[in-house]
Write an enzyme that holds these catalytic residues in place. Sequence first.
Site, PDB file in Angstrom:
ATOM      1  N   CYS A 378       3.809  -4.785   2.363  1.00 39.97           N
ATOM      2  CA  CYS A 378       5.094  -4.694   3.056  1.00 39.97           C
ATOM      3  C   CYS A 378       5.861  -3.457   2.578  1.00 39.97           C
ATOM      4  CB  CYS A 378       5.882  -5.984   2.870  1.00 39.97           C
ATOM      5  SG  CYS A 378       7.266  -6.178   4.029  1.00 39.97           S
ATOM      6  N   HIS A 516       1.670  -9.542   5.020  1.00 41.29           N
ATOM      7  CA  HIS A 516       1.619 -10.249   3.734  1.00 41.29           C
ATOM      8  C   HIS A 516       0.336 -11.084   3.653  1.00 41.29           C
ATOM      9  CE1 HIS A 516       5.802  -9.606   2.225  1.00 41.29           C
ATOM     10  NE2 HIS A 516       6.030  -9.376   3.506  1.00 41.29           N
ATOM     11  N   GLU A 518      -0.980 -12.450   1.175  1.00 40.26           N
ATOM     12  CA  GLU A 518      -0.893 -13.539   0.194  1.00 40.26           C
ATOM     13  C   GLU A 518      -0.576 -14.881   0.842  1.00 40.26           C
ATOM     14  OE1 GLU A 518       3.311 -11.621   0.020  1.00 40.26           O
ATOM     15  OE2 GLU A 518       1.247 -11.058   0.516  1.00 40.26           O
TER      16      GLU A 518
END
Length: 566
Positions: A378, A516, A518
């Site tokens: 990001c 993102h 994750e």
Amino acid sequence: MTKYVFVTGGVVSSLGKGIAAASLAAILETRGIKVTLLKLDPYINVDPGTMSPFQHGEVFVTEDGAETDLDLGHYERFISGKMTRRNNFTTGQIYESVIKKERRGDYLGGTVQVIPHITDEIKHYIRVGAGDAQVAIVEIGGTVGDIESLPFLEAIRQMAVQLPREDTCFIHLTLLPYITSAGELKTKPTQHSVKELREIGIQPDVLLCRADRALPADERRKIALFTNVREEAVILALDVDSIYKIPSLLHDQMLDEIVCHKLNLLAKAADLSTWKKLVHALEHPERVIEIALVGKYVDLTESYKSLSEALIHAGIHTRSKINIHYVDSESIEKDGTGCLDGMDAILVPGGFGKRGVEGKIMAIHFARTNRIPYLGICLGMQLAVIEYARNKAGMQGAHSTEFHPETAYPVIALTIEWRSREGQLEIRTADSDLGGTMRLGGQECLLKEGSLARRIYGSDKIIERHRHRYEVNNQYIPRLEQAGMSISAVSAGEGLCEMVELPQTEHPWFVASQFHPEFTSTPRAGHPLFAAFIEAAAVFADKSPSSEGAISADKPERTTTGAYIQ
């Protein structure tokens, strides 16, 4: 019909209700039960999207674009199902919905009150969130005794009365503090917490007692006697060094059997072999990898919860122990990059605001010029573009309009318009509200043929989750590419920059994403981008002069993602 397990907490906050709920869900799922989880947050914010990470921790983004509590990240990491905006709601959402109904005249001129209107709305949201699951595990945020939690507790009390007895189960998580001077665990806080819960009208069926040591049998009997809970249902929630041990810990004490008996559920025996393999891989690494996570919220590491867990998952699947060093980017601005010496890889995560930005850029420059594996996420991608524009593409003073609106080279600018997952055109300006106005949720990305990103993912098309307002300015992409940076992924339709990388002739592993990754990593499956990042860090560590990252002299053979956990 859905059956409900309500999870409450007492004595203190942050005891781990979310982990306990997710662990129970994981066990029930292995028994063939279709399960979902809900998180009810008592705060008045509509969602946590505009809350400070120092107050709330991470904001977890769901596939459908909801900004939610970080516990939903735990839910997704522990079970196979995906969460949506229906799995998390707040007092703010409940009141907003009730007030809209009142304005429409839905209450026929009646006096709108907490009971029944607010509590009825809470019950409605719970039923909708449960969907068609056999069991919905509902976590009530906060602590019993908090004034803001009372409407939620009243709502679930009513549900227990209105539903058949075998359709609800109450689990209460409390703390058993150890008093060193007395040399014993104290049960009085638990007794008082249950007393307060019973005054509301809720009798817990199970007590989870958080403690840092074993619970003596006489103390267990004492708790059972004074809380009106069966002795076998007083379960120790022991502190452990990995949250992925919790499912086995609770199963060994027959929590799932107790819950299934209370809910009158017939289910096959639990199979936790996958979780045991996962823990075994976690406890038997063959190398140590040192990762510097350079951010601005490092004083509260919960701000990067999904990120730290994704790195742990990658460690599991590459048989590596991951040591995460949380580095304050402002300290780099003051003291330089010396703190990054000895790191095997550097990661710059997302964030908002100008504070600490130049320190992150310094860290990125350090990674690029020293050929240290780098992953930007990001803001970490945007700052990688800024660093490259300044130092390689001849754009001195290049910046983002978020931090420097008058910059001569706005290589990062506000995303004016894009299409949502549903195909709806979204338009934003600098004057738009902050809450819920970012590019959010799962978006389709197209990976460039021949790119490192495409080799990592093994696909030409992916869907990853986003949470951002600013984007690489397409006007400057030709200059960046001419200088050597590659745009390795773009959004489907709009052609927005989704990933950048450097050619491996210039840098062995320099990759950054606007999205993102994750948020979609799980312990059982890992994530290809993080696994590749750790593999690159391992190669760097092996080539370093000291090779201090090795646990044994015999280097293990590299393997592909997911080879260790089936």
